[in-house]
Design an enzyme around this catalytic site. Structure first.
Site, mmCIF file in Angstrom:
data_model
loop_
_atom_site.group_PDB
_atom_site.id
_atom_site.type_symbol
_atom_site.label_atom_id
_atom_site.label_comp_id
_atom_site.label_asym_id
_atom_site.label_seq_id
_atom_site.Cartn_x
_atom_site.Cartn_y
_atom_site.Cartn_z
ATOM 1 C CG ASP A 99 -12.023 -38.568 -80.484
ATOM 2 O OD1 ASP A 99 -11.896 -39.703 -80.017
ATOM 3 O OD2 ASP A 99 -11.154 -38.040 -81.204
ATOM 4 C CG HIS A 135 -5.308 -35.441 -87.289
ATOM 5 N ND1 HIS A 135 -4.633 -36.630 -87.202
ATOM 6 C CD2 HIS A 135 -5.769 -35.179 -86.040
ATOM 7 C CE1 HIS A 135 -4.673 -37.072 -85.958
ATOM 8 N NE2 HIS A 135 -5.353 -36.214 -85.229
ATOM 9 C CB SER A 149 -7.541 -43.727 -84.321
ATOM 10 O OG SER A 149 -6.907 -43.595 -83.072
ATOM 11 C CB SER A 150 -2.768 -41.072 -83.407
ATOM 12 O OG SER A 150 -3.060 -39.878 -84.083
ATOM 13 C CD GLN A 190 -6.269 -34.910 -74.133
ATOM 14 O OE1 GLN A 190 -6.210 -33.698 -74.289
ATOM 15 N NE2 GLN A 190 -6.844 -35.702 -75.021
ATOM 16 N N GLY A 244 -1.132 -34.197 -82.591
ATOM 17 C CA GLY A 244 -0.073 -34.587 -83.519
ATOM 18 C C GLY A 244 -0.222 -35.997 -84.038
ATOM 19 C CG ASN A 245 1.081 -40.261 -85.029
ATOM 20 O OD1 ASN A 245 0.296 -41.180 -85.018
ATOM 21 N ND2 ASN A 245 2.227 -40.338 -85.674
ATOM 22 C CG LEU A 246 -1.110 -34.042 -87.510
ATOM 23 C CD1 LEU A 246 -0.999 -32.659 -88.146
ATOM 24 C CD2 LEU A 246 -2.195 -34.061 -86.445
ATOM 25 C CG HIS A 247 -4.730 -39.949 -88.957
ATOM 26 N ND1 HIS A 247 -6.017 -39.501 -89.167
ATOM 27 C CD2 HIS A 247 -4.636 -40.198 -87.628
ATOM 28 C CE1 HIS A 247 -6.680 -39.515 -88.033
ATOM 29 N NE2 HIS A 247 -5.863 -39.913 -87.067
HETATM 30 O O1 PAF Z 1 -8.865 -34.933 -79.907
HETATM 31 C C1 PAF Z 1 -7.703 -34.606 -79.570
HETATM 32 O O2 PAF Z 1 -6.743 -34.804 -80.306
HETATM 33 C C2 PAF Z 1 -7.476 -33.969 -78.211
HETATM 34 O O3 PAF Z 1 -8.340 -34.491 -77.255
HETATM 35 C C3 PAF Z 1 -7.564 -32.429 -78.248
HETATM 36 C C4 PAF Z 1 -8.946 -31.956 -78.624
HETATM 37 C C5 PAF Z 1 -6.538 -31.884 -79.224
HETATM 38 C C6 PAF Z 1 -7.242 -31.856 -76.856
HETATM 39 O O4 PAF Z 1 -5.970 -32.227 -76.430
#
Ligand code: PAF
Length: 282
Positions: free
Chosen positions: A152, A37, A187-188, A61, A31-34
């Protein structure tokens, strides 16, 4: 675009699409898309008929001292952005649906080797959390293709390795990194930066480009890495690493190796920890 909170409802929609012969593309996110994304959604669209995104801030994570609680959650804004970029469905599962036995007791997907270096060494358990949640999401969504950002890069390699090793019939696509005008990778976590820090963060991409130029000029990997750290420090950031690795598996290249390499940086600036990378031709 419909938003699904229950996996069964999403599954019914995916089954109907499949019966109609559609190929399913998937873009997992927190989420918190830019714009970065949304470029993943556009790439998915070029390879599939129906696009599903997910928004799930995955607790497993994040390390104990990381930003899980404060990670920006902006669902209404994300829904509007995804709909505007042609996404067909959004999956927003609850934590207890993804981890029915609790996060700590969850089955874990471990990907040996590639997860033990760089980000994996500095963020213990991070990639097991990523691999576990992506496996669960793949099982629920059953996509034909899934898109991950090249920003990433280590995560991308982990997902590729996991997908192949678990024999999942999913094609993994990499989307190029989207950058701000000053080169800062989108990046968020950039929103943790003040505007003055955002300006200074341009040092990261500048340093990656300098590393690539120096490699082509024949300088040694060790000297290039030392110069890169010094440049990051001079801009007031605290580097975790600034390294040259093999792009295929992130292992250490021989000193004479000059092709198939990637430069990777992780550095702390103010409240943010920023990562970026650059593939270095030829
Ligand atoms: O890259 C991300 O936003 C996260 O690591 C992912 C792949 C959605 C897994 O939670």
């Amino acid at each position: 675009m419909d938003t699904f909170h229950a996996a069964a409802d999403l599954g019914a929609r995916v089954s109907a699409w499949r019966r109609a012969g559609a190929r399913i593309g998937f873009v997992p996110t927190m989420g918190n898309l830019h714009a970065g994304h949304f470029s993943l959604v556009e790439l998915a669209r070029a390879h599939a008929d129906k696009i599903i995104a997910s928004v799930f801030v995955n607790p497993t994570q994040f390390g104990p001292s990381e930003d899980f609680a404060s990670y920006p959650r902006t669902l209404a804004q994300d829904q509007a952005g995804l709909a505007a970029h042609g996404c067909d469905a959004l999956f927003v599962p609850a934590v207890d649906a993804m981890y029915p036995f609790g996060a700590a007791a969850s089955v874990r997907v471990e990907v040996p080797g590639i997860t033990e270096i760089l980000e994996g060494e500095l963020r213990p358990g991070h990639f097991a959390g990523v691999a576990t949640v992506v496996t669960k999401l793949f099982n629920l969504v059953q996509p034909d293709v899934a898109v991950f950002g090249q920003k990433d890069y280590q995560q991308l390699l982990v997902i590729r390795r996991m997908t192949e090793d678990l024999c999942l019939p999913i094609r993994i696509l990499a989307a190029p990194t989207r950058r701000e005008a000053n080169g800062l990778a989108m990046s968020s976590r950039n929103q943790y930066l003040s505007s003055e820090e955002r300006d200074r963060a341009a040092v990261i991409y500048r340093t990656l480009c300098a590393m690539s130029e120096q490699l082509h000029a024949g300088r040694s990997h060790k000297v290039i890495e030392a110069d890169a750290r010094a440049a990051l420090e001079a801009a007031g950031s605290v580097p975790d690493y600034a390294v040259i690795r093999r792009a295929s598996d992130l292992t250490l290249p021989d000193p004479a190796e000059h092709s198939g390499l990637i430069a990777l940086i992780a550095t702390r600036l103010g409240r943010a920890r920023l990562i970026d990378n650059l593939l270095m031709g030829p």
